[in-house]
Design a protein around this motif. Structure first.
Motif, PDB file in Angstrom:
ATOM      1  N   VAL A  82      37.773  46.170 -30.983  1.00 46.68           N
ATOM      2  CA  VAL A  82      37.661  45.969 -29.544  1.00 46.68           C
ATOM      3  C   VAL A  82      38.923  45.281 -29.046  1.00 46.68           C
ATOM      4  CG1 VAL A  82      35.138  45.839 -29.663  1.00 46.68           C
ATOM      5  CG2 VAL A  82      36.487  43.726 -29.816  1.00 46.68           C
ATOM      6  N   THR A  83      39.033  45.180 -27.732  1.00 44.02           N
ATOM      7  CA  THR A  83      40.186  44.481 -27.158  1.00 44.02           C
ATOM      8  C   THR A  83      39.789  43.071 -26.761  1.00 44.02           C
ATOM      9  OG1 THR A  83      39.700  45.394 -24.957  1.00 44.02           O
ATOM     10  CG2 THR A  83      41.319  46.549 -26.298  1.00 44.02           C
ATOM     11  N   THR A  84      40.708  42.147 -26.972  1.00 46.26           N
ATOM     12  CA  THR A  84      40.520  40.779 -26.523  1.00 46.26           C
ATOM     13  C   THR A  84      41.041  40.634 -25.096  1.00 46.26           C
ATOM     14  OG1 THR A  84      40.891  38.455 -27.112  1.00 46.26           O
ATOM     15  CG2 THR A  84      42.743  39.973 -27.435  1.00 46.26           C
ATOM     16  N   ALA A  85      41.063  39.420 -24.590  1.00 40.63           N
ATOM     17  CA  ALA A  85      41.578  39.154 -23.242  1.00 40.63           C
ATOM     18  C   ALA A  85      43.021  38.670 -23.337  1.00 40.63           C
ATOM     19  CB  ALA A  85      40.710  38.111 -22.546  1.00 40.63           C
ATOM     20  N   TRP A  86      43.751  38.849 -22.248  1.00 36.61           N
ATOM     21  CA  TRP A  86      45.133  38.375 -22.187  1.00 36.61           C
ATOM     22  C   TRP A  86      45.211  37.119 -21.342  1.00 36.61           C
ATOM     23  CZ3 TRP A  86      49.363  38.871 -18.384  1.00 36.61           C
ATOM     24  CH2 TRP A  86      50.627  38.569 -18.951  1.00 36.61           C
ATOM     25  N   PRO A  87      45.909  36.076 -21.782  1.00 40.63           N
ATOM     26  CA  PRO A  87      46.710  36.036 -22.997  1.00 40.63           C
ATOM     27  C   PRO A  87      45.850  35.920 -24.252  1.00 40.63           C
ATOM     28  CG  PRO A  87      46.804  33.907 -21.914  1.00 40.63           C
ATOM     29  CD  PRO A  87      46.073  34.829 -20.992  1.00 40.63           C
ATOM     30  N   SER A  88      46.282  36.608 -25.275  1.00 39.88           N
ATOM     31  CA  SER A  88      45.557  36.674 -26.548  1.00 39.88           C
ATOM     32  C   SER A  88      45.859  35.414 -27.350  1.00 39.88           C
ATOM     33  CB  SER A  88      45.967  37.943 -27.304  1.00 39.88           C
ATOM     34  OG  SER A  88      47.379  38.135 -27.267  1.00 39.88           O
ATOM     35  N   VAL A  89      45.224  34.318 -26.925  1.00 44.31           N
ATOM     36  CA  VAL A  89      45.538  32.979 -27.425  1.00 44.31           C
ATOM     37  C   VAL A  89      44.244  32.206 -27.664  1.00 44.31           C
ATOM     38  CG1 VAL A  89      46.681  30.801 -26.879  1.00 44.31           C
ATOM     39  CG2 VAL A  89      47.735  32.936 -26.183  1.00 44.31           C
ATOM     40  N   THR A  90      44.189  31.456 -28.749  1.00 45.00           N
ATOM     41  CA  THR A  90      43.010  30.667 -29.103  1.00 45.00           C
ATOM     42  C   THR A  90      42.614  29.727 -27.960  1.00 45.00           C
ATOM     43  OG1 THR A  90      43.589  30.745 -31.434  1.00 45.00           O
ATOM     44  CG2 THR A  90      42.079  28.999 -30.748  1.00 45.00           C
ATOM     45  N   PRO A 126      35.871  34.927 -23.104  1.00 42.81           N
ATOM     46  CA  PRO A 126      34.991  36.107 -23.118  1.00 42.81           C
ATOM     47  C   PRO A 126      33.725  35.900 -23.943  1.00 42.81           C
ATOM     48  CG  PRO A 126      37.272  36.763 -23.415  1.00 42.81           C
ATOM     49  CD  PRO A 126      37.245  35.277 -23.510  1.00 42.81           C
ATOM     50  N   PHE A 127      33.833  35.254 -25.105  1.00 45.70           N
ATOM     51  CA  PHE A 127      32.670  35.064 -25.967  1.00 45.70           C
ATOM     52  C   PHE A 127      31.623  34.162 -25.322  1.00 45.70           C
ATOM     53  CE2 PHE A 127      36.157  35.156 -29.366  1.00 45.70           C
ATOM     54  CZ  PHE A 127      36.083  36.528 -29.497  1.00 45.70           C
ATOM     55  N   LEU A 128      32.078  33.157 -24.580  1.00 45.44           N
ATOM     56  CA  LEU A 128      31.182  32.105 -24.114  1.00 45.44           C
ATOM     57  C   LEU A 128      30.850  32.183 -22.635  1.00 45.44           C
ATOM     58  CD1 LEU A 128      32.735  29.208 -26.208  1.00 45.44           C
ATOM     59  CD2 LEU A 128      30.573  30.385 -26.625  1.00 45.44           C
ATOM     60  N   LEU A 129      31.646  32.914 -21.860  1.00 47.18           N
ATOM     61  CA  LEU A 129      31.369  33.068 -20.430  1.00 47.18           C
ATOM     62  C   LEU A 129      31.223  34.522 -20.013  1.00 47.18           C
ATOM     63  CD1 LEU A 129      33.133  30.259 -20.693  1.00 47.18           C
ATOM     64  CD2 LEU A 129      33.165  30.426 -18.200  1.00 47.18           C
ATOM     65  N   GLY A 130      31.617  35.470 -20.870  1.00 45.68           N
ATOM     66  CA  GLY A 130      31.567  36.868 -20.486  1.00 45.68           C
ATOM     67  C   GLY A 130      32.548  37.224 -19.389  1.00 45.68           C
ATOM     68  N   ARG A 131      33.604  36.424 -19.274  1.00 41.23           N
ATOM     69  CA  ARG A 131      34.581  36.594 -18.194  1.00 41.23           C
ATOM     70  C   ARG A 131      35.993  36.587 -18.768  1.00 41.23           C
ATOM     71  NH1 ARG A 131      32.536  34.511 -13.266  1.00 41.23           N
ATOM     72  NH2 ARG A 131      34.559  35.103 -12.391  1.00 41.23           N
ATOM     73  N   PHE A 132      36.902  37.272 -18.081  1.00 44.44           N
ATOM     74  CA  PHE A 132      38.306  37.183 -18.424  1.00 44.44           C
ATOM     75  C   PHE A 132      38.815  35.783 -18.062  1.00 44.44           C
ATOM     76  CE2 PHE A 132      38.029  41.886 -17.431  1.00 44.44           C
ATOM     77  CZ  PHE A 132      37.994  42.266 -18.755  1.00 44.44           C
ATOM     78  N   PRO A 133      39.744  35.232 -18.818  1.00 43.19           N
ATOM     79  CA  PRO A 133      40.065  33.811 -18.678  1.00 43.19           C
ATOM     80  C   PRO A 133      40.786  33.408 -17.395  1.00 43.19           C
ATOM     81  CG  PRO A 133      41.439  34.833 -20.357  1.00 43.19           C
ATOM     82  CD  PRO A 133      40.396  35.839 -19.991  1.00 43.19           C
ATOM     83  N   THR A 170      35.966  42.028 -25.889  1.00 41.23           N
ATOM     84  CA  THR A 170      35.307  40.795 -26.310  1.00 41.23           C
ATOM     85  C   THR A 170      34.432  40.211 -25.205  1.00 41.23           C
ATOM     86  OG1 THR A 170      37.296  39.515 -25.741  1.00 41.23           O
ATOM     87  CG2 THR A 170      37.030  40.197 -28.049  1.00 41.23           C
ATOM     88  N   VAL A 171      34.677  40.550 -23.941  1.00 39.99           N
ATOM     89  CA  VAL A 171      33.781  40.073 -22.876  1.00 39.99           C
ATOM     90  C   VAL A 171      32.389  40.673 -22.993  1.00 39.99           C
ATOM     91  CG1 VAL A 171      35.460  39.431 -21.096  1.00 39.99           C
ATOM     92  CG2 VAL A 171      34.759  41.824 -21.315  1.00 39.99           C
ATOM     93  N   ASP A 172      32.234  41.720 -23.814  1.00 43.81           N
ATOM     94  CA  ASP A 172      30.903  42.302 -24.023  1.00 43.81           C
ATOM     95  C   ASP A 172      30.029  41.440 -24.938  1.00 43.81           C
ATOM     96  OD1 ASP A 172      31.772  44.465 -22.512  1.00 43.81           O
ATOM     97  OD2 ASP A 172      32.232  45.713 -24.251  1.00 43.81           O
ATOM     98  N   VAL A 173      30.638  40.503 -25.665  1.00 42.98           N
ATOM     99  CA  VAL A 173      29.889  39.720 -26.648  1.00 42.98           C
ATOM    100  C   VAL A 173      28.872  38.806 -25.973  1.00 42.98           C
ATOM    101  CG1 VAL A 173      30.108  37.880 -28.372  1.00 42.98           C
ATOM    102  CG2 VAL A 173      31.659  39.853 -28.438  1.00 42.98           C
TER     103      VAL A 173
END
Length: 467
Positions: free
Chosen positions: A40-48, A54-61, A442-445
């Motif tokens: 799957v694709t992560t969100a940008w910026p692709s940073v810890t 996305p995992f915890l809010l279901g939103r792009f950062p 990852t926002v789907d998680v």
């Protein structure tokens, strides 16, 4: 029906796949056989941290207040020591929950009984259920970080894994989110294919084995969802281009950058994340975010100079909250627009993303149109970040083999992340059960976890459930 999410921070899909195929991760191999492994694709910026949103809010950062690991805020003073700058590397990490938009709930706030470990986001989670946030742990992590003790992070991961398994046994939480940072730390230090990275992956595998053993013994494994995911990829770095030094020494501009963020007389702020992306802020005295049409006369030459650097792959220039120009180094420019939830991409003097023309595509269609390109989900990610109030007036994505920061790093970086290209944007998602539809982002998680828990999914999320 508990949901347990383990973040193998920094794991690439191909690296994880090869480790499983090679027999080094038997417990993850068993999960893959039973549930499946997706890319799957992560969100940008692709940073810890940022990419945990996305995992915890279901939103792009960006739109919920986290444009990067470091950023500059025109609208308010963050504190007497930091002026308008924020960095989640170090003590300021404690401010991350407060920087999130108040109207974007976390899954911790929705799921009831939860447990978190090494999560930079913890809003809604009581302190007693946040592992890795004590003063003692902070000192241990700081010593490990600043001494450049890479294998020390593996010891931390082992301890976190043991604590997580113990707390699941004892407390039986509905939702668990635990991050394992060793894969990322070892990848930075030695490259994503190094043998020590496999050692870090084995710790995740061993934790899965313990969690599964306990669940099977208790008779509730069939009701358990156990998911393994990463927040970003990695790619090799051969050269570093310290952007802040370029602005200061070559362009002769008074430059604000971390760790020196004091004073109010700077021309520009350069905020690097990952270290393969950067936000650049101009005319810092303005309290309202200026868009490029109001800056172009003075700063056009700066944009041209950046696009001549080997380190720069993409330059992203918001013209309004819904309209953003994309420049590729040697590949011309294009305009992205977002209109009523639809996206268009129109080449102007070239095709910097290499996808041709895209007209009024919804989020799914925009995803499908870009997935095979070098910038998977690039149109959507760029459009959302351009609209973020805390994003820079100029955003840069690094070319392969390069990143944007070297000075002040405790260890030399031989691999980095944060950019928009596929090596950083594609991540694995390993599921213990088959799902109804293929995950995309990852926002789907987060909505999927809520669905698995039998809880309502809030409106306004950027993801959709695959459960």
């Amino acid at each position: 029906m508990p949901v347990i999410i383990l973040v193998a921070d920094g794991a690439r899909p191909d690296t994880l796949q090869a480790a499983i195929d090679g027999g080094g991760l038997p417990n993850l191999a068993r999960l893959r056989a039973e549930g499946g492994m997706h890319t799957v694709t992560t969100a940008w910026p692709s940073v810890t941290g940022v990419a945990y949103t996305p995992f915890l809010l279901g939103r792009f950062p960006g739109p919920v207040g986290l444009p990067g690991l470091r950023w500059f805020d025109r609208s308010r003073d963050i504190g007497p020591l930091f002026g308008h700058s924020r960095s989640y590397v170090g003590s300021e990490m404690r401010h991350l929950d407060g920087d999130l938009a108040a109207d974007a709930p976390t899954i911790f706030e929705l799921a009831g009984s939860s447990l978190g470990a090494l999560s930079m986001i913890g809003r809604g989670l009581p302190g007693s259920r946040r592992l890795g946030r004590s003063a003692r742990f902070a000192v241990r992590a700081a010593i490990t970080h600043f001494r450049g003790n890479v294998r020390g992070w593996l010891d931390i991961d082992r301890d976190i894994g043991a604590q997580v398994a113990h707390r699941i046994r004892r407390d039986k939480p509905n939702f668990v989110f635990a991050a394992f940072v060793g894969i990322d730390k070892t990848s930075h230090a030695e490259g994503h294919n190094a043998s020590v990275v496999l050692d870090a992956m084995r710790i995740v595998d061993e934790t899965v084995a313990e969690i599964r053993h306990d669940a099977e013994r208790a008779g509730n494994w069939e009701a358990t969802h156990l998911w393994i995911v990463s927040d970003h990829g990695h790619s090799r770095v051969d050269s570093h281009d310290d952007l802040a030094l370029h602005f200061r020494d070559d362009l002769r501009l008074r430059t604000l950058s971390h760790p020196w963020t004091f004073g109010n007389s700077h021309d520009v702020a350069v905020m690097v994340s990952g270290n393969a992306m950067a936000h650049v802020y101009f005319e810092l005295g303005r309290r309202e975010r200026p868009f490029w049409p109001t800056l172009a006369g003075r700063w056009d030459e700066t944009l041209v100079s950046l696009l001549s650097r080997d380190s720069v792959d993409l330059a992203i220039v918001p013209h309004s909250p819904t309209r953003v120009a994309v420049y590729g180094n040697g590949r011309g420019s294009a305009m992205i627009e977002r209109t009523n939830g639809h996206f268009s991409y129109r080449p102007m003097s070239g095709d910097p993303l290499g996808i041709g023309v895209l007209e009024l595509a919804g989020p799914r269609e925009a995803f499908d149109a870009t997935l095979g390109s070098d910038y998977p989900d690039g149109v959507v990610q760029i459009a959302y970040m351009a609209a973020a109030g805390r994003a820079g007036e100029l955003m840069l994505s690094a070319a392969r083999g390069w990143d944007f920061r070297e000075k002040y790093e405790p260890i030399p970086h031989f691999s980095s992340h944060g950019a928009l290209h596929r090596d950083h944007m594609l991540v694995p998602l390993l599921l213990s059960k088959p799902v109804l539809s293929a995950p995309r982002r990852t926002v789907d998680v987060m909505p999927s976890a809520l669905a698995a828990l039998g809880l309502p999914i809030p409106s306004g999320l950027d993801g959709e459930s695959f459960v």
